[in-house]
Scaffold this motif. Structure first.
Motif: not given
Ligand code: ADP
Length: 273
Positions: A195-199, A268-273
């Motif tokens: 979702v955008g720049d997050r997974v 859980i939401e994390l920034p994509v590398a």
């Protein structure tokens, strides 16, 4: 007037320093209180099964010539020792999660590979309850296990810069709970989506759900919705506290949606590398 000004200034600085000192004191006192609470909780949690084990062992000695009774009490001793072992295991996991090294040196890692690893760690429990685990990536179902033989090419696999251990511990604990708090023959869905720049990694179950008034507390150490039931079915009350630590360690956030009798969704939401 200069002297007076200086005196006032020094007075103000002293007040500031004193305020900082007081603040530090109360911070330290809060920390101390938390540490004491934690030790009280741990001692209590350890005392319950170990007390039960010694009581059961005594009973077994008295009932030595009744094979059925021996079998029954031996079974209960096994269960209580498993509880002890589980608690110690979770305490070590919590310690690791709190001590985890900074994530600055983390390499980009495959979300699909790490999620599969976390699911595999729960295979035995899922099979025992005939709970099916469905994995999806960007809305498309993918195999839970890496297909044998040829390497699988997933063009839309997502990379995140996290430590392998905190990530897999977090997802493993969520899947473990999803299985634990669901009736047999249900499905647990694990969805990965960008979702955008997050997974977003979502663990959805069709289980008992969590009452509204407990939702704000389930990430606390040793909090359980139903302590009596938890004693029956096992569970340390530490899983979600560990999960939250691990997610924060990965630079992410965690949230929960749930309705009693319908099921729960942890995200859980994390920034994509
Ligand atoms: P436990 O070891 O008791 O499962 P956790 O910290 O993992 O401890 O969870 C805290 C409490 O939150 C549990 O005791 C349970 O009441 C509730 N809970 C956690 N996950 C779920 C879930 N998927 N469905 C229903 N209740 C859950």
């Amino acid at each position: 007037t200069d002297m007076l000004y200086l005196r006032v200034r020094i007075g103000a600085i002293a007040d500031d320093l004193f305020a900082i000192f007081l603040h530090d004191m109360s911070e330290q006192r809060r920390f101390e209180a938390m540490r004491r609470d934690f030790i009280t909780n741990v001692s209590h949690e350890l005392k319950t099964p170990s007390g039960a084990i010694s009581l059961l062992a005594e009973t077994i000695t008295d009932a030595a010539d009744d094979p059925d009774a021996v079998r029954y009490f031996a079974g209960r001793i096994t269960k209580e020792s498993q509880r002890l072992a589980e608690l110690v295991h979770k305490l070590i996991e919590l310690q690791r999660a709190q001590d985890a090294p900074a994530m600055s040196d983390a390499k980009p890692m495959s979300v699909v590979a790490m999620t599969r690893e976390s699911i595999a760690a729960n295979e035995v429990q899922a099979d025992a309850k005939q709970i099916g685990i469905v994995l999806s990536l960007n809305g498309r179902v993918i195999p839970v296990e890496v297909p044998e033989g040829e390497p699988e090419t997933l063009d839309d696999d997502v990379l995140v810069r996290v430590g392998r251990e905190p990530f897999t511990t977090a997802v493993k604990n969520l899947v473990e709970n999803a299985i634990h708090y669901s009736p047999a023959h249900t499905t647990v869905s694990v969805g990965i989506g960008v979702v955008g720049d997050r997974v977003r990694i979502r663990v959805v179950d069709q289980g008992i759900g969590i009452p509204k008034e407990s939702l704000g507390r389930i990430f606390e150490r040793f909090y359980r919705v139903d302590p009596a039931r938890s004693r029956e079915t096992g569970g340390s009350g530490l899983g979600l506290a560990i999960t939250k630590h691990c997610v924060q360690e990965c630079g992410g956030t965690i949230s929960v949606w749930s309705r009693e009798g319908e099921g729960s969704t942890f995200t859980i939401e994390l920034p994509v590398a």
